[in-house]
Design an enzyme around this catalytic site. Structure first.
Site, PDB file in Angstrom:
ATOM      1  CD  GLU A   1      -2.963  -1.113   2.316  1.00  0.00           C
ATOM      2  OE1 GLU A   1      -2.867  -0.253   3.200  1.00  0.00           O
ATOM      3  OE2 GLU A   1      -3.917  -1.908   2.258  1.00  0.00           O
TER       4      GLU A   1
ATOM      5  CD  GLU B   1      -3.627  -6.106   4.171  1.00  0.00           C
ATOM      6  OE1 GLU B   1      -4.455  -5.258   4.587  1.00  0.00           O
ATOM      7  OE2 GLU B   1      -2.404  -5.934   4.189  1.00  0.00           O
TER       8      GLU B   1
HETATM    9  C1  FCB Z   1      -4.524  -2.282   5.571  1.00  0.00           C
HETATM   10  C2  FCB Z   1      -3.153  -2.621   6.096  1.00  0.00           C
HETATM   11  C3  FCB Z   1      -3.143  -3.670   7.174  1.00  0.00           C
HETATM   12  C4  FCB Z   1      -4.312  -3.518   8.124  1.00  0.00           C
HETATM   13  C5  FCB Z   1      -5.606  -3.359   7.371  1.00  0.00           C
HETATM   14  C6  FCB Z   1      -6.823  -3.246   8.246  1.00  0.00           C
HETATM   15  O1  FCB Z   1      -4.499  -1.009   5.026  1.00  0.00           O
HETATM   16  O2  FCB Z   1      -2.326  -3.074   5.052  1.00  0.00           O
HETATM   17  O3  FCB Z   1      -1.911  -3.628   7.827  1.00  0.00           O
HETATM   18  O4  FCB Z   1      -4.075  -2.504   9.003  1.00  0.00           O
HETATM   19  O5  FCB Z   1      -5.545  -2.259   6.521  1.00  0.00           O
END
Ligand code: FCB
Length: 445
Positions: A176, A356
């Site tokens: 990110e 994620e």
């Molecule tokens: C993302 C991050 C991760 C976590 C989630 C909820 O942006 O990569 O580390 O904090 O959000």
């Protein structure tokens, strides 16, 4: 507006190919703790946590889930879920305390045990090199805003490949970059806590540049694993049909998504965003964009919610009637299908990976159990959304739930729980929540 009805459809792991990658994800600073142990250097997050009011509950990462000292038990925990992959990050200051110069053997020893422990248990190793915990010593020289950080990052990437290349299934350079650049350098709500848009855009450029330099040099060094990067992406809708809202949504998509995707896949920055930035646009040297646009084996996508853009009043997240998580994020699984389809359509991606996806809810432990039905539904509906994208021809080959266990949720501290496994921070006891049992059964079936 209509309340979203819950999608009750079942999803089975056999709806996916047998080699589909199913995992859980974490990151070093959020779980390891042991920030002073065995020669680890300081990271920007250690320092940021000390700023007054930086972290909602005044906490820090000193202990977190104490994963560093509980490695074997945590490896068993991962294995008991039945996943075939684990995504985690390396703490750069643990393996190279100053971000340049000497390596820290104790750090490599820890990650060696982690990777070997995964492989012994039949679990693929998916490594992120930079999940935000830059060595503080590099920050003191300007951090990601300083071009020389790129060269330090490449040396770190090459060293990881030299020592562990044979163990690693996939390697992600950065997690990110938008979050690091913008939340960290423009809005100041994440480490390093700066508030300067020009610096932020320069940091974003160097993150992308260091990604490209690392991929180029890893390939020259014969690195055997799949190479990629992970972006936080959300479909962005205009809050109304007004031309101003439509224009705002296009610009926000430019700043959040196209600013990263276009250089990675098309070797150019989007013209509308460059024009909008004016003198805040970064210094880009000849050749930088070609360096950034190295072929990607996969693009990782972190998806949590969709966004709305409004030129007037801020968007009210409750106005759709959909469920909202403890982070204040709308639950919108269709957005994941839309996003994956859009990426496939607009960019020549070989493989897309959901790196994620998950939700924070106010879990309650009752009689030793956490009945997190809402998280179970969230996961099921987003896995369905992933299946839908595959049915539409999108090459998605992985899904990682965020997160293996409750952990340090950055500026929210320990108040927001994303885990499939509950962590009692007083005792460090781990308890599988209902969502973890669901994932286990899903993967077993
Ligand atoms: C993302 C991050 C991760 C976590 C989630 C909820 O942006 O990569 O580390 O904090 O959000």
């Amino acid at each position: 507006m209509l309340m979203q009805t819950r999608n009750q459809a079942t999803v089975l792991s056999k709806d996916f190919p047998t080699d589909f990658i199913w995992g859980v994800a974490t990151s070093s600073f959020q779980i390891e703790g042991a920030t002073q142990a065995d020669g680890r250097g300081l990271s920007v997050w250690d320092v940021f946590c000390k700023q007054p009011h930086a972290i909602a509950d005044g906490s820090n990462g000193d202990v977190a889930c104490d994963h560093y000292h509980r490695l074997e038990a945590d490896l068993d925990l991962i294995a008991c879920l039945g996943v075939n992959a684990y995504r985690f990050s390396i703490s750069w200051p643990r393996v190279q305390p100053l971000g340049q110069g000497d390596w820290n053997e104790a750090g490599f020893e820890f990650y060696g045990r982690l990777m070997e422990g995964l492989i012994t248990r039949g679990i693929q190793v998916h490594v992120t090199l930079n999940h935000w915990d830059l060595p503080q010593a590099l920050q003191e020289q300007g951090g990601w805003a300083n071009r020389s950080t790129c060269a330090h990052f490449v040396r770190y990437a090459l060293e990881m490949n030299k020592r562990f290349g044979r163990h690693i299934t996939s390697l992600c350079t950065h997690n990110e970059p938008w979050v690091m650049a913008i939340l960290g350098h423009e809005l100041g709500v994440f480490a390093p806590g700066l508030k300067d848009r020009k610096i932020a855009m320069q940091a974003a450029h160097h993150l992308l540049l260091s990604h490209g330099m690392a991929l180029r040099d890893l390939r020259l060094a014969g690195a055997p694993m799949a190479l990629g990067i992970v972006l936080n992406l959300s479909p962005i809708y205009p809050a109304s049909d007004s031309p101003n809202d439509i224009a705002k949504a296009k610009l926000d998509d430019g700043l959040n998504a196209r600013w990263y995707l276009d250089p990675l896949f098309k070797a150019s920055y989007p013209g509308d965003v460059l024009e909008h930035l004016g003198s805040d646009a970064p210094v880009v040297l000849p050749g930088d964009l070609d360096t950034i646009a190295q072929p990607l084996d996969y693009l990782g996508v972190n998806y949590y919610t969709r966004n709305f853009s409004s030129s007037g009043n801020p968007w009210d997240v409750h106005s759709t009637g959909n469920e909202v998580t403890d982070m204040g994020w709308e639950v919108y699984p269709q957005g994941l299908t839309e996003l994956l389809c859009r990426l496939h359509q607009d960019y020549p991606v070989k493989h897309l990976r959901v790196t994620e996806n998950g939700a924070a809810f106010r879990d309650e432990m009752v009689d030793g159990a956490v009945n997190d039905e809402r998280r179970e539904s969230y996961l099921r509906e987003h896995i369905l959304a992933t299946r839908r994208a595959r049915e539409l021809g999108v090459p998605v080959d992985a899904y990682f739930a965020w997160s293996l266990m409750d952990n340090f949720e950055w500026a929210s501290g320990y108040e927001k729980r994303f885990g499939l496994v509950h962590v009692d921070y007083a005792t460090q006891k781990r308890t599988l929540k209902r969502s973890a049992h669901w994932y286990q059964q899903f993967l077993k079936a």
